[in-house]
Design an enzyme around this catalytic site. Structure first.
Site, PDB file in Angstrom:
ATOM      1  N   THR A  82      16.803 -16.914  48.964  1.00  6.26           N
ATOM      2  CA  THR A  82      16.644 -15.611  48.335  1.00  6.26           C
ATOM      3  C   THR A  82      17.957 -15.185  47.699  1.00  6.26           C
ATOM      4  O   THR A  82      19.023 -15.405  48.267  1.00  6.26           O
ATOM      5  CB  THR A  82      16.177 -14.538  49.340  1.00  6.26           C
ATOM      6  OG1 THR A  82      16.179 -13.271  48.689  1.00  6.26           O
ATOM      7  CG2 THR A  82      17.065 -14.454  50.571  1.00  6.26           C
ATOM      8  N   GLU A 140      13.089 -12.707  54.005  1.00  9.08           N
ATOM      9  CA  GLU A 140      13.608 -12.828  55.375  1.00  9.08           C
ATOM     10  C   GLU A 140      12.578 -12.424  56.423  1.00  9.08           C
ATOM     11  O   GLU A 140      12.818 -12.538  57.619  1.00  9.08           O
ATOM     12  CB  GLU A 140      14.849 -11.926  55.532  1.00  9.08           C
ATOM     13  CG  GLU A 140      16.099 -12.429  54.818  1.00  9.08           C
ATOM     14  CD  GLU A 140      16.245 -11.917  53.387  1.00  9.08           C
ATOM     15  OE1 GLU A 140      15.215 -11.564  52.779  1.00  9.08           O
ATOM     16  OE2 GLU A 140      17.382 -11.868  52.894  1.00  9.08           O
ATOM     17  N   LYS A 193      15.660  -5.696  40.814  1.00  6.32           N
ATOM     18  CA  LYS A 193      14.427  -6.471  40.896  1.00  6.32           C
ATOM     19  C   LYS A 193      13.625  -6.309  39.622  1.00  6.32           C
ATOM     20  O   LYS A 193      13.165  -5.227  39.302  1.00  6.32           O
ATOM     21  CB  LYS A 193      13.597  -6.069  42.105  1.00  6.32           C
ATOM     22  CG  LYS A 193      12.731  -7.204  42.554  1.00  6.32           C
ATOM     23  CD  LYS A 193      12.241  -7.034  43.948  1.00  6.32           C
ATOM     24  CE  LYS A 193      11.825  -8.381  44.515  1.00  6.32           C
ATOM     25  NZ  LYS A 193      11.022  -8.242  45.710  1.00  6.32           N
ATOM     26  N   TRP A 234      14.791 -11.408  41.641  1.00  2.27           N
ATOM     27  CA  TRP A 234      16.098 -10.762  41.750  1.00  2.27           C
ATOM     28  C   TRP A 234      17.043 -11.121  40.618  1.00  2.27           C
ATOM     29  O   TRP A 234      17.125 -12.266  40.195  1.00  2.27           O
ATOM     30  CB  TRP A 234      16.788 -11.152  43.051  1.00  2.27           C
ATOM     31  CG  TRP A 234      16.109 -10.621  44.265  1.00  2.27           C
ATOM     32  CD1 TRP A 234      15.463 -11.358  45.212  1.00  2.27           C
ATOM     33  CD2 TRP A 234      15.985  -9.259  44.674  1.00  2.27           C
ATOM     34  NE1 TRP A 234      14.957 -10.525  46.184  1.00  2.27           N
ATOM     35  CE2 TRP A 234      15.261  -9.243  45.880  1.00  2.27           C
ATOM     36  CE3 TRP A 234      16.429  -8.043  44.127  1.00  2.27           C
ATOM     37  CZ2 TRP A 234      14.958  -8.060  46.555  1.00  2.27           C
ATOM     38  CZ3 TRP A 234      16.132  -6.873  44.804  1.00  2.27           C
ATOM     39  CH2 TRP A 234      15.397  -6.887  46.000  1.00  2.27           C
TER      40      TRP A 234
HETATM   41  P1  AMP Z   1      12.052 -10.520  48.328  1.00  2.65           P
HETATM   42  O1  AMP Z   1      12.838 -11.047  49.455  1.00  2.65           O
HETATM   43  O2  AMP Z   1      12.424 -11.120  47.025  1.00  2.65           O
HETATM   44  O3  AMP Z   1      10.589 -10.580  48.590  1.00  2.65           O
HETATM   45  O4  AMP Z   1      12.423  -8.987  48.161  1.00  2.65           O
HETATM   46  C1  AMP Z   1      12.377  -8.090  49.242  1.00  2.65           C
HETATM   47  C2  AMP Z   1      12.821  -6.738  48.761  1.00  2.65           C
HETATM   48  O5  AMP Z   1      11.971  -6.288  47.707  1.00  2.65           O
HETATM   49  C3  AMP Z   1      12.774  -5.649  49.784  1.00  2.65           C
HETATM   50  O6  AMP Z   1      13.914  -5.635  50.621  1.00  2.65           O
HETATM   51  C4  AMP Z   1      12.694  -4.404  48.900  1.00  2.65           C
HETATM   52  O7  AMP Z   1      13.953  -4.056  48.380  1.00  2.65           O
HETATM   53  C5  AMP Z   1      11.822  -4.889  47.758  1.00  2.65           C
HETATM   54  N1  AMP Z   1      10.407  -4.585  48.030  1.00  2.65           N
HETATM   55  C6  AMP Z   1       9.464  -5.412  48.522  1.00  2.65           C
HETATM   56  N2  AMP Z   1       8.274  -4.792  48.604  1.00  2.65           N
HETATM   57  C7  AMP Z   1       8.461  -3.535  48.163  1.00  2.65           C
HETATM   58  C8  AMP Z   1       7.621  -2.383  48.015  1.00  2.65           C
HETATM   59  N3  AMP Z   1       6.327  -2.412  48.313  1.00  2.65           N
HETATM   60  N4  AMP Z   1       8.181  -1.257  47.538  1.00  2.65           N
HETATM   61  C9  AMP Z   1       9.493  -1.198  47.209  1.00  2.65           C
HETATM   62  N5  AMP Z   1      10.333  -2.253  47.318  1.00  2.65           N
HETATM   63  C10 AMP Z   1       9.834  -3.397  47.793  1.00  2.65           C
END
Ligand code: AMP
Length: 539
Positions: free
Chosen positions: A185, A331, A439, A444
């Site tokens: 990630t 994670e 994002k 990312w």
């Molecule tokens: P990832 O590891 O790429 O799946 O990203 C995880 C991160 O995405 C989280 O720590 C949040 O910052 C953001 N995220 C995931 N789901 C949501 C959601 N439903 N609403 C707002 N932010 C989210």
């Protein structure tokens, strides 16, 4: 004394065997580079997973070895998921949208022994091949042997390679704590970090995710994971399909093509689709323009970023779907919280108040504990007002990153880098992010990497990058430059300078010049102040 129940190991092999025995004829439909509509069954997939396992054995792959995939969503990728993990190796899914330097870093960091890749990623891998120190073989996921003709002796094709092996494999007895999948990630600063899932963590995650108050998946469902299989195992859906016994529809590289998605949803009888708001935004436009009603699609799982209110209303009111708004992280395998409105007192709430509640990220599923703390580590009450840093723990939360003993969880809790409030009902709402990333379209962008690239320009002394809300991509980067020497650089100059240094889709959408970038007491750029200053900014 211990309890007197069996010490049955929770492994992906048990999901595969259950799928094969109980749900063998469930269909898997895929789009691939060499098939418009490939159809097979779960049983076919698991037989070919056995061929994959036999192929790995012939290459002397040992327990715990990492095997990479650079691939979209289709049946072959699913065969690799099970074939690699259940043979005892680790299936390392790589995000092909990353800059080649990062792909190079990730493959070397994981010491991948074999790379399985889709035809469209040949150029990407060729560009870094000479620097890959551990890879012994590159296997292209196609039946067309001509694609590897001039690529060198390490290159071969999947169908040709697996065809000579038996569809039976003597699957090893694995320990449930053995590693099985690896996903890097970039959601934190610095180089991407690997999260290595265990069989146990993924089995428990799958059981939690299919439950009624989570994704609510059963035998009569037909699932379309729009989230890519290189992003947290497509949120675990390939395991859910085999455990619950439902049909699976895999859109290949067309996961962001609304015409294809709409057609698949209608023609294949999709009942549940899962993806990020960017894709649902594209789909909504397509449905509106063509006056299409997706009557069979009952459940829309949304995560990755917050669901914009207008989209929520559209799918809920105009398309009559139940919106399952979820929050999680790579994670966390990824499921953390789900927003399901409780039937009791909330149903009597005023419509707008209820809608605000629905927009929150929701309540933790069983297995995940949440904690809010302030910057001093003191717990913050669940009062819906005071915000804090969101910490989590549970059996499918990362304990340590792969190869990174220097990064540690504190007191058994993982710091998500999200800032949130939790109300008295236990509904969590994300209010900010302490991690310095953006994002965009569900993936990312590292602000720090763009800043470092920009500050290598002789005329730039300080550069900051922040995310600005964007109607299509959720967020896009704004580059803020302080105190440029010489002539102000035009947007074009900057694009030219950054080209090749960062991935194309990371290119900032706009540049602003300021006299001073605010700094914190510890000498870091004060991103919070910059975000406040540019709160109303639009591109
Ligand atoms: P990832 O590891 O790429 O799946 O990203 C995880 C991160 O995405 C989280 O720590 C949040 O910052 C953001 N995220 C995931 N789901 C949501 C959601 N439903 N609403 C707002 N932010 C989210």
């Amino acid at each position: 004394m211990i309890g007197s129940m069996m010490n049955y190991q929770l492994t992906l092999t048990s999901i595969m065997q259950h799928g094969k025995q109980i749900n063998p004829n469930k269909e898997v439909v895929s789009i691939t580079s060499d098939h418009d509509h490939h159809r097979c069954t779960l049983s076919d997939i698991f037989e070919r997973s056995a061929q994959v396992a036999n192929l790995l054995k012939s290459h002397n792959i040992e327990k715990g070895d990492r095997i990479a995939t650079l691939a979209w969503n289709d049946f072959r990728h699913m065969e690799l998921y099970y074939g690699i993990s259940c043979s005892g190796a680790v299936c390392h899914t790589i995000n092909p949208r990353l800059h080649p330097d990062q792909v190079n870093f990730i493959i070397n960091d994981a010491s991948d022994k074999i790379v399985f890749l889709d035809v469209m990623f040949i150029d990407l891998v060729k560009a870094v091949e000479a620097e890959l120190t551990s890879v012994k073989r590159f296997i292209v996921l196609t039946s067309d042997v001509s694609v590897v003709e001039h690529l060198g002796e390490k290159w071969s094709t999947y169908e040709d390679d697996i065809s000579i092996y038996s569809k039976e494999h003597d699957w090893p007895e694995l320990n449930e704590n053995d590693p099985c999948q690896l996903c890097y990630t970039s959601g934190t600063t610095g180089n991407p970090k690997g999260v290595q899932y265990s069989h146990r963590s993924l089995v428990l995650h799958t059981m939690a995710a299919i439950a009624p108050d989570a994704f609510s998946i059963g035998k009569n469902d037909c699932i379309l994971p729009v989230v890519p299989m290189f992003h947290v195992n497509a949120w675990g859906i390939p395991y859910m399909a085999a455990m619950a016994g439902c049909k699976l529809v895999l859109a290949g590289s067309k996961v962001a093509d609304p015409t294809v998605l709409s057609r698949l949803i209608q023609n294949e009888g999709v009942t549940l689709a899962a993806g990020v708001p960017t894709v649902w935004n594209l789909l909504a436009q397509h449905l509106q323009e063509n006056d299409i009603s997706l009557t069979g699609l009952k459940k829309l799982v949304v995560g990755g970023t917050a669901m914009p209110p207008h989209l929520y209303r559209y799918f809920q009111n105009d398309q009559n779907m139940a919106i399952i708004h979820a929050w999680g992280m790579t994670e966390m395998s990824p499921l953390g919280t789900i927003n399901h409105i409780q039937a009791d007192e909330m149903q009597a709430w005023d419509d707008e108040v209820l809608f605000e509640q629905k927009l929150k990220q929701g309540m933790p599923v069983y297995g995940i504990e949440l904690k809010l703390v302030n910057d001093d580590g003191q717990e913050v009450p669940w009062d819906g007002k005071e915000s804090g840093n969101l910490l989590v723990r549970g059996p499918w939360v990362v304990d340590k990153y792969f190869n990174r003993p220097d990064v540690e969880n504190k007191n058994g809790w993982f710091d998500t880098g999200d800032v949130s409030v939790i109300d008295q009902y236990g509904y969590m709402k994300i209010t900010d992010r302490s991690k310095d990333v953006i994002k965009s379209g569900g993936e990312w962008i590292s602000s720090v990497d763009i800043e470092n690239a920009m500050m290598s320009h002789p005329d730039v002394s300080l550069a900051a990058v922040i995310g600005i809300e964007h109607h299509k991509w959720d967020e896009r980067p704004l580059l803020i430059i302080e105190n440029h020497r010489g002539e102000a650089l035009s947007h074009e100059d900057i694009v030219t300078f950054l080209t090749g240094k960062i991935a194309k889709w990371w290119m900032p959408d706009a540049i602003e010049y300021v006299e001073h970038i605010p700094m914190t007491a510890t000498g870091k750029m004060h991103k919070l102040k910059l975000r406040e200053k540019f709160e109303q900014y639009s591109f």
